[in-house]
Design a protein around this motif. Structure first.
Motif, PDB file in Angstrom:
ATOM      1  N   VAL A 199       0.822  -1.217   0.000  1.00 51.10           N
ATOM      2  CA  VAL A 199       0.000   0.000   0.000  1.00 51.10           C
ATOM      3  C   VAL A 199       0.856   1.266   0.000  1.00 51.10           C
ATOM      4  N   LYS A 200       2.169   1.120   0.194  1.00 47.98           N
ATOM      5  CA  LYS A 200       3.063   2.278   0.142  1.00 47.98           C
ATOM      6  C   LYS A 200       4.487   1.803  -0.109  1.00 47.98           C
ATOM      7  N   ILE A 201       5.170   2.446  -1.060  1.00 43.93           N
ATOM      8  CA  ILE A 201       6.606   2.233  -1.230  1.00 43.93           C
ATOM      9  C   ILE A 201       7.281   3.314  -0.403  1.00 43.93           C
ATOM     10  N   ILE A 202       7.901   2.921   0.700  1.00 37.20           N
ATOM     11  CA  ILE A 202       8.420   3.873   1.678  1.00 37.20           C
ATOM     12  C   ILE A 202       9.647   4.595   1.148  1.00 37.20           C
ATOM     13  N   GLY A 203      10.540   3.855   0.495  1.00 38.98           N
ATOM     14  CA  GLY A 203      11.743   4.473  -0.041  1.00 38.98           C
ATOM     15  C   GLY A 203      12.839   3.459  -0.262  1.00 38.98           C
ATOM     16  N   GLU A 204      13.997   3.946  -0.686  1.00 40.08           N
ATOM     17  CA  GLU A 204      15.136   3.093  -1.008  1.00 40.08           C
ATOM     18  C   GLU A 204      16.393   3.671  -0.383  1.00 40.08           C
ATOM     19  N   THR A 205      17.165   2.831   0.319  1.00 42.10           N
ATOM     20  CA  THR A 205      18.422   3.248   0.915  1.00 42.10           C
ATOM     21  C   THR A 205      19.289   2.026   1.172  1.00 42.10           C
ATOM     22  N   ASN A 206      20.609   2.208   1.099  1.00 37.82           N
ATOM     23  CA  ASN A 206      21.564   1.131   1.377  1.00 37.82           C
ATOM     24  C   ASN A 206      21.250  -0.139   0.593  1.00 37.82           C
ATOM     25  N   ASN A 207      20.912   0.042  -0.704  1.00 37.92           N
ATOM     26  CA  ASN A 207      20.646  -1.084  -1.610  1.00 37.92           C
ATOM     27  C   ASN A 207      19.444  -1.923  -1.186  1.00 37.92           C
ATOM     28  N   LYS A 208      18.516  -1.286  -0.477  1.00 29.79           N
ATOM     29  CA  LYS A 208      17.286  -1.968  -0.087  1.00 29.79           C
ATOM     30  C   LYS A 208      16.083  -1.070  -0.365  1.00 29.79           C
ATOM     31  N   ILE A 209      14.982  -1.694  -0.756  1.00 32.26           N
ATOM     32  CA  ILE A 209      13.713  -0.992  -0.950  1.00 32.26           C
ATOM     33  C   ILE A 209      12.777  -1.413   0.178  1.00 32.26           C
ATOM     34  N   TYR A 210      12.133  -0.423   0.806  1.00 27.86           N
ATOM     35  CA  TYR A 210      11.212  -0.698   1.904  1.00 27.86           C
ATOM     36  C   TYR A 210       9.783  -0.389   1.460  1.00 27.86           C
ATOM     37  N   ALA A 211       8.870  -1.287   1.792  1.00 23.95           N
ATOM     38  CA  ALA A 211       7.468  -1.108   1.405  1.00 23.95           C
ATOM     39  C   ALA A 211       6.560  -1.533   2.554  1.00 23.95           C
TER      40      ALA A 211
END
Length: 550
Positions: A43-55
């Motif tokens: 329901v949300k793609i939170i963001g991308e950092t340190n070669n990881k995507i958080y959702a």
């Protein structure tokens, strides 16, 4: 030998699958592997950092943090977000943010005895584990539970700080209280301000609106306040339209910037900060009758530029809708009669052009709430979200109209819910918090996320991508388009606007059935022309990247 043949056959199938997309010229969409079939819808793609995507994902009433490897977009983990109780009370999920590489989940809980609405945060580790340490953010005193109001959030441009606003009404005092706080990436408070404003309901057509709030690149905080009423004796519409500014360089001391409005009523306002240390305000306005009563329908678009060095309004321009735009919105017969536009359009996007002018996107949005069925807490309410045509308004650097056009689309999606909230943009009596329609996270993943559009401004050219009915291929006439229908069968469409407002439509050359369908309501912007997207086909879900090519 059989094994080699099987591997070759699998490779061919995989190649066909990866290339058999509903392709559009200039748009390059690549996807990772299919996500696990775990009934957890992103329901949300939170963001991308340190070669990881958080959702953030949702399954019924439970939220999950999903972590993906950036390059392959392979899912690494999925953990339930269970926020620790406060005083044995369950905490309601509010939001989740990524601040300078740190993840925080935010929740709220109401204390009935003390009439306090609490907001708290918990940090989340890289592995998706919640910290047991709770960080208190707000302890807001409210009138009662039904008047506890809501929390609204805004990230800084560099995503290193978070601005949160709480608003609530005090009916017995004829007052509204708003409280704003700015937090750093450790959730420490950088700034806090609270104010209670008295209503004067005895005035004709009285309204009080917190139209928008903003956080700029210097961590300065701004609120747009609009108080209006009709003076029946003087036969005038009185507009108190002002910015409340809290600048870091001035120790966050409150400064008020007035914008003088005469003979018009402000309908709504959207605010954007710029790197030139200005604020750009845009919105719709209505005309006012001779007796001072506002007509409420949309006359056109205004633009006000605020110089933050001098705290002055450098320009204020009111631009009526031109005849060609009215024909597309109202039809030729009503346009010829000089009718105004119904107040159903919300500003969704402001884009600063290369020359310093603005592009304003305003989408027709409304929500239909059906009759509930069932009793008490088991009552279900059908809700239909509609997002139709988009008015594209291009303004010159001085705020005057350059050109306008209308992107034709007709979209709707329905959900059935146990509770209903409008998200950012709600009202109670004469008090309202304004903003474009935001569909609650709890109702995403069920259809509404297929609605809306994704704008991309690159090299001075505006591009807008959205889901459309395959039968609308090549059609730009708003009177001839068909509604989206079943969003599972939608195909992407791209509209390109040149510097004169000319509109070009691009559709897939070949429509492929049972293909992934992009969800415009769920994406994360990586750069000017690159997005992380989420697409689905029934139970088949994938993360991907969308790149607008030259």
């Amino acid at each position: 030998m059989k094994k080699a043949v099987f591997v070759f056959f699998f490779f061919v199938l995989a190649s066909i699958s990866s290339s058999a997309q509903n392709k559009i010229e200039k748009i390059n969409m690549t996807y990772g592997e299919e996500l696990p079939d775990d009934n957890q819808k992103i329901v949300k793609i939170i963001g991308e950092t340190n070669n990881k995507i958080y959702a953030l994902a949702l399954n019924k009433d439970d939220y999950f943090l999903k972590i993906f490897e950036s390059k392959s977009m392979k899912q690494l983990s999925s953990n339930a977000l269970i926020i620790p109780k406060i005083s044995d009370k369950e905490v309601d999920f509010e939001e989740i943010f990524l601040l300078n590489g740190k993840l925080y989940v935010i929740g709220s809980v109401y204390n009935k005895k003390d009439k306090i609405f609490n907001l708290i945060a918990n940090e989340i580790s890289e592995k998706g584990i919640l910290s047991k340490t709770t960080i208190p953010l707000f302890n807001s005193e409210v009138a009662k539970k039904s008047e506890r109001g809501g929390f609204y959030f805004k990230l800084s441009p560099d995503e290193g700080s978070l601005l949160i606003m709480h608003t609530s009404r005090f009916p017995k005092e004829d007052a509204v209280k708003y409280e704003v706080k700015l937090f750093d990436d450790k959730m420490a408070t950088l700034f806090s301000s609270e104010e209670k404003v008295k209503f004067d309901d005895s005035r004709k057509d009285y309204e009080f609106t917190i139209a928008d709030f903003e956080l700029n690149f210097q961590d300065d905080v701004f609120l747009v306040i609009n108080e209006s009423y009709r003076d029946s004796k003087k036969k005038e519409q009185i507009e108190k339209f002002e910015i409340h500014a809290f600048k870091k360089a001035n120790a966050y001391k409150k400064e008020v910037i007035d914008i003088n409005i005469k003979g018009k009523e402000i309908i709504n306002c959207k605010m954007m900060s710029t790197v030139k240390n200005t604020l750009q305000l845009v919105g719709f306005y209505s005309s006012v009758r001779d007796n001072g009563k506002a007509n409420k329908e949309l006359k056109g678009v205004y633009n006000a530029t605020i110089n933050l060095v001098t705290n002055t309004n450098d320009n204020l321009k009111f631009n009526e809708f031109d005849y060609a735009t009215k024909v597309k919105l109202l039809g030729e017969r009503r346009a010829k009669k000089g009718k105004d536009v119904p107040p159903l359009y919300n500003i969704t996007t402001i884009i600063e052009k290369n020359d310093g002018g603005l592009i304003v996107l305003s989408e027709l949005q409304f929500v239909y709430v059906g009759q509930s069925s069932g009793i008490g807490p088991f009552a279900f309410t059908p809700v239909t979200y509609t997002k139709n045509e988009i008015i594209v308004t291009c303004l010159k650097p001085d705020g005057s109209l350059d050109w306008s056009n209308v992107l034709p689309k007709e979209q709707a999606a329905s959900v059935t819910t146990l509770s209903f909230a409008f998200g950012f943009g709600g009202s109670n009596g004469n008090f309202s918090v304004g903003g474009a329609l935001v569909i609650p996270l709890a109702q995403m993943g069920k259809g509404p996320e297929y609605l809306g559009a994704i704008p991309i401004y690159k090299n001075g050219v505006l591009n807008i991508i959205f889901n459309d009915n395959v039968k609308n291929k090549g059609i730009t006439n708003i009177e001839k388009i068909k509604s989206l229908g079943n969003y599972n069968n939608a195909v992407p469409s791209l509209f390109i606007f040149d510097d004169k407002g000319g509109m070009t439509r691009k559709d897939p050359e070949e429509v492929i059935k049972n293909e992934l369908v992009i969800r415009p309501g769920i994406y994360s912007r990586k750069s000017e022309n690159e997005l992380i997207i989420y697409s689905s086909r029934k139970k088949q879900d994938k993360l991907g990247r969308l790149i607008l090519e030259d």
